[in-house]
Design a protein around this motif. Sequence first.
Motif, short mmCIF file in Angstrom:
data_model
loop_
_atom_site.label_atom_id
_atom_site.label_comp_id
_atom_site.label_asym_id
_atom_site.label_seq_id
_atom_site.Cartn_x
_atom_site.Cartn_y
_atom_site.Cartn_z
N ALA A 8 -25.30 32.80 -12.53
CA ALA A 8 -25.38 32.83 -11.07
C ALA A 8 -26.81 33.05 -10.60
CB ALA A 8 -24.47 33.93 -10.53
N ILE A 9 -27.53 33.96 -11.26
CA ILE A 9 -28.93 34.22 -10.91
C ILE A 9 -29.76 32.97 -11.16
CG2 ILE A 9 -30.98 35.54 -11.56
CD1 ILE A 9 -29.14 37.90 -12.13
N ALA A 10 -29.49 32.29 -12.27
CA ALA A 10 -30.25 31.07 -12.58
C ALA A 10 -30.02 29.99 -11.55
CB ALA A 10 -29.87 30.57 -13.97
N ALA A 11 -28.78 29.93 -11.01
CA ALA A 11 -28.48 28.93 -10.00
C ALA A 11 -29.17 29.24 -8.68
CB ALA A 11 -26.96 28.82 -9.81
N ILE A 12 -29.26 30.54 -8.35
CA ILE A 12 -29.88 30.94 -7.09
C ILE A 12 -31.39 30.91 -7.18
CG2 ILE A 12 -30.11 32.85 -5.45
CD1 ILE A 12 -27.28 33.70 -6.26
N SER A 13 -31.95 31.50 -8.27
CA SER A 13 -33.41 31.60 -8.41
C SER A 13 -33.79 31.42 -9.88
CB SER A 13 -33.92 32.94 -7.89
OG SER A 13 -35.31 33.08 -8.14
N PRO A 14 -34.14 30.20 -10.27
CA PRO A 14 -34.53 29.97 -11.67
C PRO A 14 -35.72 30.84 -12.10
CG PRO A 14 -34.13 27.90 -10.53
CD PRO A 14 -34.11 28.96 -9.49
N GLN A 15 -36.67 31.10 -11.17
CA GLN A 15 -37.83 31.93 -11.52
C GLN A 15 -37.40 33.34 -11.86
OE1 GLN A 15 -40.81 32.11 -8.45
NE2 GLN A 15 -42.15 33.47 -9.63
N TRP A 16 -36.50 33.90 -11.08
CA TRP A 16 -36.00 35.25 -11.33
C TRP A 16 -35.26 35.29 -12.67
CZ3 TRP A 16 -31.51 37.93 -8.23
CH2 TRP A 16 -31.41 39.27 -8.63
N ALA A 17 -34.49 34.26 -12.96
CA ALA A 17 -33.75 34.21 -14.23
C ALA A 17 -34.71 34.15 -15.42
CB ALA A 17 -32.81 33.01 -14.23
#
Length: 508
Positions: A8-17
């Motif tokens: 879910a994090i990767a889908a919202i913000s790849p940089q954060w992931a």
Amino acid sequence: MIKIIEKAIAAISPQWACERAFYAENLRAYEAGEVNRFNDGWLPVNTDTENTDKTQRDLIKARARYLEDNSDIAGAAIGGIVRNVVGTGIKPQARTGNDELNKQIENLWQEWTRADNCDVTGQQTFEELQALLLRRKIVDGEILIKKTVSKKGKFPLKLQVIKSDLLSQYMITAPKTGNVIRSGVELDDHLKPLAYWIDKKSPDGFIQYDPDRIPAREIIHLWTRKQPDQIRGISDLAPIIKRLKDTQDYLDAETIAARIAACFSVFITTSTGTPGTVGRIGNNRDPEGKKLQSIRPGMIKYLAPGEEVQTANPSRGMANARDYISIQERLAGAGLGLSYELMSRDFNKASFSSARQGMLEDRKTFEPMQNYLAAHLCAPIYREWMDLCVMAGLLNIPDYAQNREKYQQCEWVTPGWAWIDPSKEVQADISALQNAGKTLSQWCAERGYDWREQLEQMALEKQTAESMGLKLAIHTPITVQAAQSNHVDNENDDDGGKENDNEAEEQE
């Protein structure tokens, strides 16, 4: 759940992931601590040592004994250790400060070591007991010796060897003291043994589960401690048991293959079955009802219709096993701290340097074992033996009670080892002795000799030779021999010069 959150994090913000994955990866300081698809089945648990050992100790012990009796590789390793560590026996040299008393103690000890004096069964000398105890410590992991006092015979002290199998497995708490008992050993709060609870065993081999409490001061417990909370020993063969068994099974299979390859057999297929018989040849069965399946040299085998043989002359042989066995022996020896040559008895490819290096490494394995036996077996028995000898009047030492430690001082002489190249070793020893790098006592101890006995024997031989009018070179210092040799050479040169002068005068 965690994987879903990461997705879910990767889908919202790849940089954060990516940042989360980067920092998570850096938290893994050791690859050895990773759990992945390659090692997820390897999850050992850290727990109390004795709780872990007691569940497997008896099985490991039984397997080690099986290999001792049936594996030639295991037998070579065990025999090599016992032969080098004990050899002809570990013997004391008394150090009381009184040469006459030292000799009296050593002579009395030598008499006690006879089988009828030291062994409660009257069957083994003390040197033979040393070999037995070391063997059982290696194979079983532990062995018990009880110091018993007998009123029969000249010497009060006798030794009783007790197998670790007899340590009680069912006692939990001592009846009177309330102390904890673990695996047959009664302990204090610091895990110090206070007593051993040992089951009784009748002469016909039956165990009576009514253990006796024997105080720890009467028991010598030989075992190797590897963990601070360890209470009893595990077989020294444990790290290599699986390797030894696999190697034995492989050798058995290769042996069978070689035997089959040596049997040249003929198989014949007929359309009606074997001539002269009724029914199918394949119906022959053994007493258990299993179909007979065997092959022997020169056999002619008739097959039933529809049966065929894919191969009747296997090409496998023992030569294929040489490299595999060599590797297994090398690894098994490394697990015990032994060289390949000692494990395999194969010296074909060994040079002087490699053989010497292997022997030196083996000695570093054997010497700590010798020190262990001297400190934990021989020394306690020697002290108990001397106490009882003084009490029995066999040793007359008036101030023994006041100076007990002084009179019990002794040095344990262990068996020595032979040289690989005697000429080189002897020259090195001579140089060390002449330059004070080694004392005579140290040299004799390395060879398993008593330096006093050596000097006494040398003096006796010199006196006997001189009384017979003989003058042996070994009794003359090297410097004197060299001077005498130079003197003889000079005389010969002078005589030769005079003869030449006389010949010249006659010619004139």
